[in-house]
Every structure is written in structure tokens, then in C-alpha cells.
Design a protein around this motif. Structure first.
Motif, PDB file in Angstrom:
ATOM      1  N   THR A   8      -0.013  60.230  -8.597  1.00  0.00           N
ATOM      2  CA  THR A   8       0.829  59.131  -8.121  1.00  0.00           C
ATOM      3  C   THR A   8      -0.028  57.947  -7.693  1.00  0.00           C
ATOM      4  O   THR A   8       0.305  56.787  -7.973  1.00  0.00           O
ATOM      5  CB  THR A   8       1.709  59.603  -6.944  1.00  0.00           C
ATOM      6  OG1 THR A   8       2.491  60.710  -7.380  1.00  0.00           O
ATOM      7  CG2 THR A   8       2.623  58.498  -6.467  1.00  0.00           C
ATOM      8  N   SER A   9      -1.135  58.212  -7.034  1.00  0.00           N
ATOM      9  CA  SER A   9      -2.015  57.122  -6.603  1.00  0.00           C
ATOM     10  C   SER A   9      -2.567  56.356  -7.806  1.00  0.00           C
ATOM     11  O   SER A   9      -2.737  55.133  -7.749  1.00  0.00           O
ATOM     12  CB  SER A   9      -3.158  57.662  -5.741  1.00  0.00           C
ATOM     13  OG  SER A   9      -3.951  58.587  -6.461  1.00  0.00           O
ATOM     14  N   ASP A  10      -2.838  57.073  -8.908  1.00  0.00           N
ATOM     15  CA  ASP A  10      -3.312  56.403 -10.120  1.00  0.00           C
ATOM     16  C   ASP A  10      -2.236  55.478 -10.684  1.00  0.00           C
ATOM     17  O   ASP A  10      -2.521  54.346 -11.070  1.00  0.00           O
ATOM     18  CB  ASP A  10      -3.697  57.432 -11.192  1.00  0.00           C
ATOM     19  CG  ASP A  10      -4.871  58.304 -10.785  1.00  0.00           C
ATOM     20  OD1 ASP A  10      -5.687  57.854  -9.957  1.00  0.00           O
ATOM     21  OD2 ASP A  10      -4.963  59.433 -11.307  1.00  0.00           O
ATOM     22  N   TRP A  11      -0.996  55.959 -10.717  1.00  0.00           N
ATOM     23  CA  TRP A  11       0.102  55.144 -11.230  1.00  0.00           C
ATOM     24  C   TRP A  11       0.322  53.906 -10.372  1.00  0.00           C
ATOM     25  O   TRP A  11       0.640  52.824 -10.886  1.00  0.00           O
ATOM     26  CB  TRP A  11       1.391  55.954 -11.344  1.00  0.00           C
ATOM     27  CG  TRP A  11       1.368  56.933 -12.474  1.00  0.00           C
ATOM     28  CD1 TRP A  11       1.405  58.292 -12.394  1.00  0.00           C
ATOM     29  CD2 TRP A  11       1.287  56.625 -13.867  1.00  0.00           C
ATOM     30  NE1 TRP A  11       1.348  58.840 -13.648  1.00  0.00           N
ATOM     31  CE2 TRP A  11       1.279  57.838 -14.576  1.00  0.00           C
ATOM     32  CE3 TRP A  11       1.214  55.434 -14.592  1.00  0.00           C
ATOM     33  CZ2 TRP A  11       1.209  57.902 -15.963  1.00  0.00           C
ATOM     34  CZ3 TRP A  11       1.138  55.502 -15.976  1.00  0.00           C
ATOM     35  CH2 TRP A  11       1.139  56.722 -16.649  1.00  0.00           C
ATOM     36  N   LEU A  12       0.154  54.047  -9.060  1.00  0.00           N
ATOM     37  CA  LEU A  12       0.305  52.885  -8.179  1.00  0.00           C
ATOM     38  C   LEU A  12      -0.775  51.842  -8.461  1.00  0.00           C
ATOM     39  O   LEU A  12      -0.494  50.639  -8.520  1.00  0.00           O
ATOM     40  CB  LEU A  12       0.270  53.318  -6.713  1.00  0.00           C
ATOM     41  CG  LEU A  12       1.492  54.081  -6.208  1.00  0.00           C
ATOM     42  CD1 LEU A  12       1.220  54.672  -4.829  1.00  0.00           C
ATOM     43  CD2 LEU A  12       2.702  53.178  -6.172  1.00  0.00           C
ATOM     44  N   VAL A  63     -10.023  47.629 -11.109  1.00  0.00           N
ATOM     45  CA  VAL A  63      -9.648  48.900 -10.487  1.00  0.00           C
ATOM     46  C   VAL A  63      -8.644  49.642 -11.367  1.00  0.00           C
ATOM     47  O   VAL A  63      -8.762  50.853 -11.584  1.00  0.00           O
ATOM     48  CB  VAL A  63      -9.081  48.681  -9.060  1.00  0.00           C
ATOM     49  CG1 VAL A  63      -8.378  49.922  -8.547  1.00  0.00           C
ATOM     50  CG2 VAL A  63     -10.196  48.283  -8.105  1.00  0.00           C
ATOM     51  N   GLY A  64      -7.673  48.926 -11.918  1.00  0.00           N
ATOM     52  CA  GLY A  64      -6.687  49.547 -12.806  1.00  0.00           C
ATOM     53  C   GLY A  64      -7.324  50.123 -14.060  1.00  0.00           C
ATOM     54  O   GLY A  64      -7.013  51.250 -14.469  1.00  0.00           O
ATOM     55  N   ALA A 128      -1.367  48.169  -5.498  1.00  0.00           N
ATOM     56  CA  ALA A 128      -2.671  48.729  -5.881  1.00  0.00           C
ATOM     57  C   ALA A 128      -3.454  49.162  -4.643  1.00  0.00           C
ATOM     58  O   ALA A 128      -4.125  50.199  -4.650  1.00  0.00           O
ATOM     59  CB  ALA A 128      -3.463  47.715  -6.696  1.00  0.00           C
ATOM     60  N   PHE A 129      -3.355  48.379  -3.567  1.00  0.00           N
ATOM     61  CA  PHE A 129      -4.022  48.750  -2.315  1.00  0.00           C
ATOM     62  C   PHE A 129      -3.450  50.051  -1.765  1.00  0.00           C
ATOM     63  O   PHE A 129      -4.192  50.941  -1.349  1.00  0.00           O
ATOM     64  CB  PHE A 129      -3.881  47.624  -1.281  1.00  0.00           C
ATOM     65  CG  PHE A 129      -4.328  48.012   0.096  1.00  0.00           C
ATOM     66  CD1 PHE A 129      -5.658  48.270   0.364  1.00  0.00           C
ATOM     67  CD2 PHE A 129      -3.422  48.121   1.131  1.00  0.00           C
ATOM     68  CE1 PHE A 129      -6.081  48.641   1.636  1.00  0.00           C
ATOM     69  CE2 PHE A 129      -3.817  48.489   2.398  1.00  0.00           C
ATOM     70  CZ  PHE A 129      -5.152  48.741   2.654  1.00  0.00           C
ATOM     71  N   PHE A 130      -2.130  50.180  -1.780  1.00  0.00           N
ATOM     72  CA  PHE A 130      -1.504  51.406  -1.304  1.00  0.00           C
ATOM     73  C   PHE A 130      -1.923  52.593  -2.173  1.00  0.00           C
ATOM     74  O   PHE A 130      -2.186  53.684  -1.665  1.00  0.00           O
ATOM     75  CB  PHE A 130       0.020  51.264  -1.277  1.00  0.00           C
ATOM     76  CG  PHE A 130       0.717  52.472  -0.724  1.00  0.00           C
ATOM     77  CD1 PHE A 130       0.662  52.767   0.625  1.00  0.00           C
ATOM     78  CD2 PHE A 130       1.399  53.327  -1.568  1.00  0.00           C
ATOM     79  CE1 PHE A 130       1.287  53.890   1.132  1.00  0.00           C
ATOM     80  CE2 PHE A 130       2.040  54.451  -1.075  1.00  0.00           C
ATOM     81  CZ  PHE A 130       1.975  54.741   0.285  1.00  0.00           C
ATOM     82  N   GLY A 131      -1.998  52.390  -3.482  1.00  0.00           N
ATOM     83  CA  GLY A 131      -2.474  53.440  -4.374  1.00  0.00           C
ATOM     84  C   GLY A 131      -3.916  53.807  -4.092  1.00  0.00           C
ATOM     85  O   GLY A 131      -4.288  54.990  -4.109  1.00  0.00           O
ATOM     86  N   SER A 132      -4.743  52.822  -3.800  1.00  0.00           N
ATOM     87  CA  SER A 132      -6.146  53.078  -3.473  1.00  0.00           C
ATOM     88  C   SER A 132      -6.276  53.801  -2.136  1.00  0.00           C
ATOM     89  O   SER A 132      -7.108  54.702  -1.988  1.00  0.00           O
ATOM     90  CB  SER A 132      -6.934  51.767  -3.417  1.00  0.00           C
ATOM     91  OG  SER A 132      -6.950  51.151  -4.680  1.00  0.00           O
ATOM     92  N   LEU A 133      -5.442  53.427  -1.182  1.00  0.00           N
ATOM     93  CA  LEU A 133      -5.445  54.096   0.114  1.00  0.00           C
ATOM     94  C   LEU A 133      -5.026  55.557  -0.042  1.00  0.00           C
ATOM     95  O   LEU A 133      -5.658  56.461   0.515  1.00  0.00           O
ATOM     96  CB  LEU A 133      -4.517  53.371   1.080  1.00  0.00           C
ATOM     97  CG  LEU A 133      -4.399  53.929   2.493  1.00  0.00           C
ATOM     98  CD1 LEU A 133      -5.742  53.884   3.201  1.00  0.00           C
ATOM     99  CD2 LEU A 133      -3.362  53.141   3.279  1.00  0.00           C
ATOM    100  N   THR A 134      -3.992  55.787  -0.840  1.00  0.00           N
ATOM    101  CA  THR A 134      -3.532  57.151  -1.095  1.00  0.00           C
ATOM    102  C   THR A 134      -4.606  57.944  -1.823  1.00  0.00           C
ATOM    103  O   THR A 134      -4.880  59.103  -1.482  1.00  0.00           O
ATOM    104  CB  THR A 134      -2.233  57.120  -1.923  1.00  0.00           C
ATOM    105  OG1 THR A 134      -1.274  56.311  -1.248  1.00  0.00           O
ATOM    106  CG2 THR A 134      -1.671  58.507  -2.117  1.00  0.00           C
ATOM    107  N   GLY A 135      -5.246  57.330  -2.816  1.00  0.00           N
ATOM    108  CA  GLY A 135      -6.321  57.995  -3.545  1.00  0.00           C
ATOM    109  C   GLY A 135      -7.518  58.297  -2.662  1.00  0.00           C
ATOM    110  O   GLY A 135      -8.169  59.331  -2.809  1.00  0.00           O
TER     111      GLY A 135
END
Length: 165
Positions: A8-12, A63-64, A128-135
Motif C-alpha cells: 500500500t505504501s508503494d501505491w501511495l 521517489v515514484g 507520496a509523503f504519507f506513503g513514504s512515512l508508511t513505508g
């Protein structure tokens, strides 16, 4: 391509990068001269603002791309602390676009408005920041670790010692 490898973090991160990619080329600033003969009404895109437009665009899109390459197995993560790097890059990008939204260039110009591109870019960078934080959290990182400069340096020093022959 095996999409089941994507978290999910990757998709974000990827979705945020796509939104930033699109928003960068849309109108960021609308300047309406109110029919005055002194100037024409015109619009500016993200490319007209290097630090608050182009730099965030580069950071989030890279990053993406790296997220896709790592999730597909095309690029090996190696020993660098990629989750921390992605977190820092997307945080900086989000902050720079937020600064633009709060205080756009050309202050003092009447008829100045923010365009849809700036808002879309901010939303994409925040996703993307939220995805990076989750990752980052998924990789075992803790936000408290980011306050300790010795731990941050240690993450990069272990990367250097792992890559040494």
C-alpha cells in the motif's frame, strides 16, 4: 509485472508521483489583469518556479520511479536507507509546495490566484509523503529515530561499511 509485490505504501508513493507529474504542467498561478491594457492575463505552471515547482516535481517523481523499480525487483535496494531517503525527499517536496500555496511569488500583483496545478501537486506530494512515512514505519523505522542525528548518521555509515570491499 507482478503487482502483488507492491505494498500500500508503494501505491501511495506511485499515485502521489503521478498526481505531481500531472499537476506540474497545469496552471499554478493565474494572473488576471482585469481587462487592463497594461498587461495580458496569463497563467504560470510549475516549471516557472524552480525551488517550489521543479525541485518538488523531481523529488517526488524520482521517489515514484525508484519505488516501482524496487518493488519490481529491477533495482536492488542495497544497503542505503531508502525508506529514510524517500521520507526526507517527499517531506521536502511537500513543504516546498506548501510554502508556494501559502505565499506565491509576485506578491503585490492584483488578480493573483492559485491554479489547480498547485493544489494537485500539493495533494500528490502529501500522498507520496504519507506513503513514504508508511513505508518508513514498515521498514522498522520510528519517528523518534529521526530526532537522533547519531542514528541517522549510523544508518548511512552502515551503508558505507556494507558496500566496502
Amino acid at each position: 509485472m507482478d503487482l502483488s509485490k507492491f505494498k500500500t505504501s508503494d501505491w501511495l508513493k506511485i499515485g502521489g508521483a503521478v498526481a505531481v507529474l500531472i499537476g506540474y504542467f497545469l496552471d499554478w498561478t493565474n494572473i488576471d489583469c482585469g481587462g487592463s491594457s497594461i498587461c495580458d492575463s496569463y497563467n504560470l505552471s510549475g516549471s516557472d518556479f524552480f525551488f517550489r515547482g521543479t525541485l518538488p516535481w523531481l523529488l517526488v517523481v524520482i521517489v515514484g520511479i525508484l519505488t516501482v523499480l524496487m518493488a519490481m525487483g529491477t533495482m536492488k535496494p542495497g544497503s542505503l536507507p531508502w525508506p529514510m531517503i524517500f521520507l526526507a525527499a517527499t517531506a521536502l517536496a511537500t513543504l516546498l509546495v506548501l510554502i508556494y500555496l501559502i505565499h506565491p511569488s509576485y506578491s503585490g500583483v492584483t488578480g493573483l490566484g492559485r491554479g489547480i496545478g498547485a493544489y494537485l501537486t500539493f495533494i500528490g506530494a502529501a500522498v507520496a509523503f504519507f506513503g513514504s512515512l508508511t513505508g518508513f514505519k514498515e521498514s522498522g523505522g520510528e519517528l523518534a529515530d529521526l530526532k537522533d542525528m547519531n542514528k541517522i548518521k549510523g544508518a548511512f555509515k552502515s551503508a558505507d561499511s556494507d558496500s566496502a570491499p
